[in-house]
Scaffold this motif. Sequence first.
Motif, PDB file in Angstrom:
ATOM      1  N   THR A  14       0.834  -1.197   0.000  1.00  0.00           N
ATOM      2  CA  THR A  14       0.000   0.000   0.000  1.00  0.00           C
ATOM      3  C   THR A  14       0.872   1.251   0.000  1.00  0.00           C
ATOM      4  O   THR A  14       0.622   2.202  -0.757  1.00  0.00           O
ATOM      5  N   VAL A  18       0.718   3.914  -3.052  1.00  0.00           N
ATOM      6  CA  VAL A  18       0.274   5.298  -2.832  1.00  0.00           C
ATOM      7  C   VAL A  18       1.370   6.269  -3.246  1.00  0.00           C
ATOM      8  O   VAL A  18       1.112   7.285  -3.903  1.00  0.00           O
ATOM      9  N   ALA A  40      -5.381  10.867  -2.228  1.00  0.00           N
ATOM     10  CA  ALA A  40      -6.175   9.873  -1.509  1.00  0.00           C
ATOM     11  C   ALA A  40      -7.293   9.331  -2.395  1.00  0.00           C
ATOM     12  O   ALA A  40      -7.553   8.119  -2.424  1.00  0.00           O
ATOM     13  N   GLU A  44      -7.735   5.579  -3.731  1.00  0.00           N
ATOM     14  CA  GLU A  44      -8.934   4.951  -3.162  1.00  0.00           C
ATOM     15  C   GLU A  44      -8.752   4.617  -1.683  1.00  0.00           C
ATOM     16  O   GLU A  44      -9.094   3.524  -1.215  1.00  0.00           O
ATOM     17  N   ILE A  45      -8.183   5.595  -0.966  1.00  0.00           N
ATOM     18  CA  ILE A  45      -8.066   5.487   0.484  1.00  0.00           C
ATOM     19  C   ILE A  45      -8.508   6.814   1.079  1.00  0.00           C
ATOM     20  O   ILE A  45      -8.639   7.823   0.371  1.00  0.00           O
ATOM     21  N   SER A  46      -8.734   6.843   2.384  1.00  0.00           N
ATOM     22  CA  SER A  46      -9.124   8.090   3.044  1.00  0.00           C
ATOM     23  C   SER A  46      -7.893   8.932   3.363  1.00  0.00           C
ATOM     24  O   SER A  46      -6.763   8.413   3.412  1.00  0.00           O
ATOM     25  N   THR A  49      -6.078   7.654   6.437  1.00  0.00           N
ATOM     26  CA  THR A  49      -5.264   6.467   6.120  1.00  0.00           C
ATOM     27  C   THR A  49      -3.976   6.876   5.441  1.00  0.00           C
ATOM     28  O   THR A  49      -2.898   6.368   5.756  1.00  0.00           O
ATOM     29  N   LEU A  50      -4.072   7.810   4.493  1.00  0.00           N
ATOM     30  CA  LEU A  50      -2.868   8.271   3.806  1.00  0.00           C
ATOM     31  C   LEU A  50      -1.866   8.848   4.806  1.00  0.00           C
ATOM     32  O   LEU A  50      -0.666   8.561   4.727  1.00  0.00           O
TER      33      LEU A  50
END
Length: 205
Positions: A14, A18, A40, A44-46, A49-50
């Motif tokens: 991940t 990213v 983000a 496709e992450i919040s 989370t990033l």
Amino acid sequence: MRETGLRELKKRRTFDAVSAIAIGMFLEQGFDRVSVSDIAAAAEISKPTLFRYFPSKEDLVLHRIADHAGEPARVVAARAPGQSPVDALHRRFLDGLSSRDPVTGLNDVPEVLAFHDLVFSTPSLATRVHDYQVRDEESLAAALPAADPLTARLAAAQILAVQRVLARENWRRLSAGESADALYPAAVRAADAAFGQLRGGIDQV
């Protein structure tokens, strides 16, 4: 144990994915024109989370440089018995030229050249790189067997300045259209001369 290993592998994938997405967007649109929210969404992450993976927007790019943090000090600490710190770092730089390590500036892969241009044309990224360089200078000074702290700091500053100037010259010539393979012999000669100047002192200029 296996579950922990799989979890760490997933995190690393991940992290790499990213970062690759972010760097691609920065190269295409410019660092200042891409927001963390944009990255983000593309990954496709919040956003929270990033930020668990990358504390700042700059870290999305500079982790590649941060991975080399402290390397000069490690080279000195691991040098062969009887080998001087300058000889060890000279050898490491020559090995880097041979392997086309981007740290030496002798890498003409288009993506690597573009990454270099992104970093050094973006003020916030260039400032962070300078901070890494200062910390490298401090850690190298601590690793040098100098008679006193000031002598160690002066020596560390000179050694790392030589490496930066050599790398910058290699980048300049590649950016002007030379190939890494064609430039390699001249880059080796320049490195030999520069480290020779370190050993002989400034009076030979």
